[in-house]
Design an enzyme around this catalytic site. Structure first.
Site, PDB file in Angstrom:
ATOM      1  N   ALA A 149       0.817  -1.308  -0.148  1.00 15.64           N
ATOM      2  CA  ALA A 149      -0.035   0.298   0.054  1.00 15.64           C
ATOM      3  C   ALA A 149       0.874   1.218  -0.088  1.00 15.64           C
ATOM      4  O   ALA A 149       1.917   1.506   0.661  1.00 15.64           O
ATOM      5  CB  ALA A 149      -0.990   0.087   1.121  1.00 15.64           C
ATOM      6  N   SER A 150       0.559   2.213  -0.818  1.00 16.58           N
ATOM      7  CA  SER A 150       1.200   3.562  -0.898  1.00 16.58           C
ATOM      8  C   SER A 150       2.805   3.327  -1.177  1.00 16.58           C
ATOM      9  O   SER A 150       3.239   2.781  -2.244  1.00 16.58           O
ATOM     10  CB  SER A 150       1.065   4.225   0.390  1.00 16.58           C
ATOM     11  OG  SER A 150       1.391   5.713   0.267  1.00 16.58           O
ATOM     12  N   SER A 151       3.723   3.517  -0.166  1.00 11.54           N
ATOM     13  CA  SER A 151       5.253   3.474  -0.293  1.00 11.54           C
ATOM     14  C   SER A 151       5.392   1.755  -0.755  1.00 11.54           C
ATOM     15  O   SER A 151       6.090   1.535  -1.433  1.00 11.54           O
ATOM     16  CB  SER A 151       5.727   3.823   0.730  1.00 11.54           C
ATOM     17  OG  SER A 151       7.403   3.465   0.698  1.00 11.54           O
ATOM     18  N   ALA A 153       3.164  -0.004  -2.103  1.00  7.34           N
ATOM     19  CA  ALA A 153       2.642  -0.246  -3.666  1.00  7.34           C
ATOM     20  C   ALA A 153       3.807   0.049  -4.560  1.00  7.34           C
ATOM     21  O   ALA A 153       4.006  -0.675  -5.485  1.00  7.34           O
ATOM     22  CB  ALA A 153       1.190   0.544  -3.808  1.00  7.34           C
ATOM     23  N   HIS A 291      -6.720   8.620  -0.967  1.00  5.15           N
ATOM     24  CA  HIS A 291      -5.479   7.993  -0.539  1.00  5.15           C
ATOM     25  C   HIS A 291      -5.862   6.921   0.659  1.00  5.15           C
ATOM     26  O   HIS A 291      -5.116   7.229   1.818  1.00  5.15           O
ATOM     27  CB  HIS A 291      -4.195   8.684  -0.234  1.00  5.15           C
ATOM     28  CG  HIS A 291      -2.787   7.907  -0.544  1.00  5.15           C
ATOM     29  ND1 HIS A 291      -2.270   7.345  -1.781  1.00  5.15           N
ATOM     30  CD2 HIS A 291      -1.922   7.524   0.175  1.00  5.15           C
ATOM     31  CE1 HIS A 291      -1.330   6.936  -1.492  1.00  5.15           C
ATOM     32  NE2 HIS A 291      -0.970   6.816  -0.242  1.00  5.15           N
TER      33      HIS A 291
END
Length: 429
Positions: A149-151, A153, A291
């Site tokens: 997720a996020s970083s 991802a 986000h």
């Protein structure tokens, strides 16, 4: 840069709330998240945690779950990855949780080292964790997957580019294309152009960026499932389309969807290459959401996309063979790597007579593939060279080299106790 990381972290905390009351629920079984130390080469000082369910499969699939900025393994375990943990309890796969320890707890998806296979930094440490899981939990090397997720991802996309022969599929929640966050420096950790959606390239350019991460590689690339909130302003929604461009190009399929549907309210799912549950590339856009992914119910789609709901070990071969010294080292047996208990592989420094043999970080090099031939020689580089006790020496400290095969006693070995390899000419290990 600090503001960018703070935004990622603040939304990640919100993400755990959005996922509902189950986010902090305890596992149904007695299994728990466990810290692993001394797991192998770890140039950026990552922490490794692993979740092994009580009903772990005999040869389990391995899922690498990568957290967001300002996150931790335990926070992701109890929050955004919670449904994946429940899936592990049900289907018997194991989960490796890397944990970033640098300031901000973001993963390195920006430095030249991270964006090159074997270049160093976080991807190399994560690969050490995968190898450790294969060796210590009997993990299936043909069923290794990554989600984040996020970083995390972003790291999912980077790992798929650096190690396409290792990861069979990836699931990225709110990420950016591989190399998009490149800054050219390990000290510059935030790319505002990428996060703001200002890096728009052709599919060919994004595909070439991935191919440059592992030059010369001609094998298949992972299938990719990409998720993004349509109102994401932390990592712009533009990046969702750029990811789709990248992975359709890398996998050689059209950017035109084979199918489009809405599996849940506000979701738009497009499939590329084929319309099956395990499409080559799958994109899922979530209307009205920023986000804040993943959310409840999303893991089930990722689990099915990866095939983690199937506990049957695969029998297909890969370009990457990982064995221990007890496998593939009986005279006349097949080829494989010779792996020490510390997770290092026997390697060679060159290809000519006299090149030294040494232990090194495990890789796909042909100089790490050894075959125990029927004449007792240990052969490498496609069988063209043999392990050799230099100068026919028999004393402690005699160097091991490779040399043209002649079959004399200093090139003959046998398997001793505790998986040791014993030189016939010296009786030494």
């Amino acid at each position: 840069m600090r503001q960018g990381m703070a935004r990622l972290g603040a939304v990640a905390v919100a993400m755990a709330v959005v996922t509902g009351g189950l986010a902090l629920a305890q596992p149904a079984s007695a299994a728990s998240l466990q810290r692993v130390t001394n797991f192998g080469t770890n140039p950026s000082n990552l922490n490794m945690y692993v979740y092994v369910p009580n009903n772990v499969a005999p040869k389990p699939a391995i899922l690498v779950a990568v957290h967001y900025c300002t996150g931790s393994a335990s926070a992701f375990f109890g929050g955004g990855a919670r449904e994946w943990v429940t899936g592990a309890d049900q289907y018997g796969y194991i989960i490796v949780f890397p944990e970033a320890t640098r300031s901000g707890q973001c993963f390195d998806v920006y430095s030249p080292q991270a964006l090159t296979r074997g270049g160093g930094s976080d991807p190399v440490g994560i690969m050490s964790m995968v190898t450790y899981a294969e060796q210590h939990y009997n993990g299936d090397p043909n069923r290794v997957y990554v989600m984040g997720a996020s970083s995390g991802a972003m790291m999912t996309n980077v790992l798929a580019g650096d190690y396409p022969d290792v990861f069979k599929a990836g699931v990225a929640f709110s990420g950016v294309p591989a190399t998009c966050f490149a800054t050219g420096s390990a000290s510059n950790t935030w790319n505002s152009q990428c996060s703001g959606g200002q890096l728009v390239k052709s599919a060919q350019q994004w595909g070439d960026a991935v191919r440059s991460m592992y030059p010369g590689y001609t094998g298949p690339y992972p299938r990719m499932q990409l998720w993004h909130g349509a109102t994401d302003t932390t990592l712009s929604y533009v990046n969702y389309g750029e990811e789709i461009k990248q992975w359709t190009n890398v996998n050689g399929v059209s950017q035109t969807p084979v199918s489009t549907d809405s599996p849940a309210s506000g979701w738009t799912r497009t499939r590329y290459g084929n319309s099956s549950t395990q499409a080559t590339v799958e994109g899922i856009s979530i209307a009205g959401v920023g986000h804040a992914l993943p959310m409840n119910g999303m893991a089930a789609y990722g689990i099915r996309f990866m095939g983690l709901d199937n506990q049957t070990p695969t029998t297909s071969t890969t370009t990457r063979t990982t064995t221990t010294t007890s496998t593939g080292t009986t005279p006349g047996s097949g080829a494989g790597q010779l792996v020490t208990p510390a997770g290092k592989c026997l390697d060679v420094s060159g290809t000519g007579n006299g090149s030294s043999a040494r232990i090194n970080t495990c890789s796909d090099s042909s100089g790490q593939v050894w075959e125990f031939a029927s004449d007792g020689t240990l052969r490498t580089l496609g069988g063209s060279m043999c392990l050799d006790a230099s100068g026919r020496g028999t004393a402690n400290g005699t160097a091991l080299i490779i040399y043209a095969c002649h079959g004399e006693a200093n090139q003959r070995f046998s398997l001793g106790s505790n998986d040791s390899i014993v030189g016939e000419g010296s009786g030494r290990c």
